[in-house]
Write an enzyme that holds these catalytic residues in place. Structure first.
Site, PDB file in Angstrom:
ATOM      1  N   GLU A  16       0.766  -1.327   0.016  1.00  0.00           N
ATOM      2  CA  GLU A  16      -0.083  -0.141   0.127  1.00  0.00           C
ATOM      3  C   GLU A  16       0.992   1.336   0.193  1.00  0.00           C
ATOM      4  O   GLU A  16       1.847   1.244   0.736  1.00  0.00           O
ATOM      5  CB  GLU A  16      -0.918   0.018   1.346  1.00  0.00           C
TER       6      GLU A  16
ATOM      7  N   HIS B 116     -30.201  -8.263  23.731  1.00  0.00           N
ATOM      8  CA  HIS B 116     -29.042  -8.846  24.499  1.00  0.00           C
ATOM      9  C   HIS B 116     -29.332 -10.589  24.370  1.00  0.00           C
ATOM     10  O   HIS B 116     -30.259 -11.040  24.418  1.00  0.00           O
ATOM     11  CB  HIS B 116     -28.808  -8.514  25.861  1.00  0.00           C
TER      12      HIS B 116
END
Length: 463
Positions: A202, A442
Site C-alpha cells: 500500500e 442482548h
C-alpha cells in the site's frame, strides 16, 4: 424506428435498478448491455467475491473446529470447486435480473451502445450488426473497470486484476496484492485463508486508507496476525515477468526490495467506461474521467443523464442504485430529495469486516466540531465471546454541542450487517441519548453500538 421513453445504457446495479424504477413509473423502457445482465457487481464484483469469502470463512471455521470443542479430520479445500461455486452464485444472480427485466416488461438490447445526436443510440451486436434506437431520455450507467498503472501492466497471467483473481485455474502459492482498498484486502484475505502466501503493498501509511485511523490500525494487526505480510508506505516500481513467476521491485522507506511471487494482483482503483460511447461527438462535459451532472444526474445535453461509477461520488453499487432511482423519479416529476453523500455507508468484507458511515474522528476535528467519542470493544461483548469473534470494536463520534451523530466506524464479525442502524439514525437526525435509550437486544453484536454511545456519554456499563 425503435422508440422508447427511457433507454438505460448498462445493466449493473445502477442501470438495471434505474430501468425497473422507470418501468414502475409507467415509462416504456429498454436497457442496453454488451455482456451479462447485472454488470460487474453481480457477475465479477460484489456478489461472487462474497461467495469466495464465505468459502474462506467456512474453511477457517473447520480449521479451528477444536476451538469450539469439535473434532474434524482431514480438512482440505478444493480450490476449483470454490471458484465454481462463486461462478454459479453469480450466474444465479444474473438470471434473477433477467427475470426482473421480463417481469417489468423491459426490453433487453444486447450489444455495445453509442449515443448519437437527437436522443438516438446505435447498438452494435456481437455480429457487428448496428441498429438505431430513440428515447426521450437516455441514462448512461456504463460503470467502471480496473485501473491499470503504467508501471504495472496487466497481462492476465502473471499480473492480473479482480476479474481474473476470482476465476484463476489454479491456486497460486505466493501472491502480491497492490492496493489495500476493499478489493485488495478482500482478495488478500481470501487467498491467505486458502493457504496462499500473501503480501499486500500500500502506497499510503495505512491499510484501508479511507477508514478511521483506529480501524485501519486494528485491521492491520488482524491481517498480520492472520499471516499476511503488510507493506505500507510502499510502492511497486516495476515488475519482471520474464522468468517462471514474477519479480516485483518494491520501493519502501528503507530502500528497494525485490519480492517474488507466482502472481501480482493489481487493485489500484477503477477507470470509468466512458470511451467510445459518443460523449465527445455530443459534447457531453467530463471532468477528470467523470461525466459532469447536476443533483438530478442531468448532463449538459438535454435528455441525457448519467449515474453510478461514471459520475463523481463513491463508486459503490448502492450509490449507483440510489442515483438511478433519484434520476428517473425526477424525470417523472415526483418530489425528490437530492442524495446526501455524507451519509453513504461503506463496507469491506475481509476478516474482520469493516463498516463505516459519516466522518472519521480526524475529519470531525478538522471540520471544527467539539466531539464526544465512544468506543466499545467486542472483547467485552458476550455474543462475540460466545461466537469466538472477539476482534474489533464499534466507535461512535458525536457533536458535543447538539448531540448530532457525526460518524460511526465498526470493525469485527458481521459489522456490515450492523451499519444500517447508524445510517438510519443519522438520516432521522437522531441524538446520542436517543440511541442510548433505544433498547438493544442482548446478547447480540449490535448492542455494541449502544454501549459505544454510552461510552461517549460516560454511561457505559460493561467496560
Amino acid at each position: 424506428m425503435n422508440t422508447y421513453d427511457i433507454i438505460v445504457l448498462g445493466s449493473g446495479p445502477g442501470g438495471y435498478v434505474t430501468a425497473i424504477r422507470a418501468s414502475q413509473l409507467g415509462f416504456k423502457t429498454a436497457i442496453v448491455e454488451k455482456e451479462s445482465l447485472g454488470g460487474v457487481c453481480l457477475n465479477w464484483g460484489c456478489i461472487p467475491t462474497k461467495a469466495l469469502l464465505k468459502s474462506a470463512q467456512v474453511f477457517e471455521y473447520l480449521k479451528h473446529a477444536s476451538d469450539y470443542g469439535l473434532t474434524v479430520d482431514n480438512v482440505d479445500k478444493d480450490f476449483d470447486a470454490v471458484v465454481k461455486r462463486s461462478r454459479s452464485v453469480a450466474e444465479g444472480m444474473s438470471k434473477g435480473v433477467q427475470f426482473l427485466m421480463k417481469k417489468n416488461k423491459i426490453d433487453v438490447i444486447n450489444g455495445f451502445g453509442k449515443l448519437k445526436a437527437n436522443n438516438k443510440i446505435t447498438v452494435t451486436d456481437a455480429d457487428g450488426k448496428a441498429t438505431d434506437y430513440e428515447a426521450k431520455h437516455i441514462v448512461i450507467a456504463t460503470g467502471a473497470r480496473a485501473r491499470e498503472l503504467p508501471n504495472l501492466p496487466v497481462d492476465g497471467k502473471k499480473v492480473i486484476e479482480y476479474r481474473k483473481a476470482m476465476s484463476l485455474e489454479s491456486q497460486p502459492k505466493k501472491m502480491i496484492v497492490v492496493g489495500s482498498g476493499a478489493i485488495g484486502v478482500e482478495f488478500a484475505h481470501f487467498y491467505n485463508a486458502m493457504g496462499t502466501e500473501v503480501t499486500i503493498v500500500e502506497f499510503l501509511p495505512n491499510l484501508v486508507p479511507l477508514e478511521d485511523e483506529e480501524v485501519s490500525k486494528q485491521f492491520e494487526r488482524s491481517f498480520k496476525k492472520a499471516g499476511i505480510k503488510v507493506m505500507t508506505n510502499s510502492s511497486v516500481e516495476s515488475v519482471d515477468t520474464s522468468g517462471d513467476g514474477v519479480k516485483a521491485t518494491v520501493k519502501t522507506k528503507k530502500g528497494e526490495e525485490i519480492l517474488e511471487a507466482d502472481v501480482v494482483l493489481s487493485a489500484v482503483g477503477i477507470k470509468t467506461n466512458i470511451e467510445n460511447i459518443g460523449l465527445e461527438e455530443l459534447g457531453i462535459a467530463t471532468d477528470r474521467d467523470k461525466i459532469v451532472v447536476n443533483d438530478w444526474y442531468q448532463t449538459n445535453i438535454p435528455g441525457v443523464y448519467a449515474i453510478g461509477d461514471v459520475v463523481a461520488g463513491p463508486a459503490l453499487a448502492h450509490v449507483a442504485s440510489a442515483e438511478g432511482i433519484t434520476c428517473v423519479e425526477k424525470i417523472a416529476g415526483l418530489h425528490v430529495e437530492a442524495i446526501d453523500y455524507g451519509n453513504i455507508p461503506g463496507c469491506t468484507y475481509a476478516t474482520p469486516e469493516i463498516a463505516s458511515v459519516g466522518m472519521t474522528e480526524k475529519q470531525a476535528k478538522e471540520a471544527g466540531y467539539e466531539i464526544k467519542v465512544g468506543k466499545f470493544p467486542f472483547s467485552a461483548s458476550g455474543k462475540a465471546s460466545a461466537s469466538g469473534n472477539k476482534d474489533g470494536f464499534v466507535k461512535v463520534i458525536f457533536d458535543a454541542k447538539y448531540g448530532e451523530w457525526l460518524g460511526c466506524h465498526m470493525i469485527g464479525a458481521g459489522v456490515t450487517d450492523m451499519i444500517a442502524e447508524a445510517v438510519l439514525g443519522r438520516k432521522l437526525e437522531t441524538t446520542g441519548h436517543e440511541v442510548l435509550k433505544a433498547i438493544h437486544p442482548h446478547p447480540t453484536m449490535s448492542e455494541a453500538v449502544m454501549e459505544a454511545v454510552a461510552d461517549a456519554y460516560d454511561e457505559v456499563i460493561h467496560l
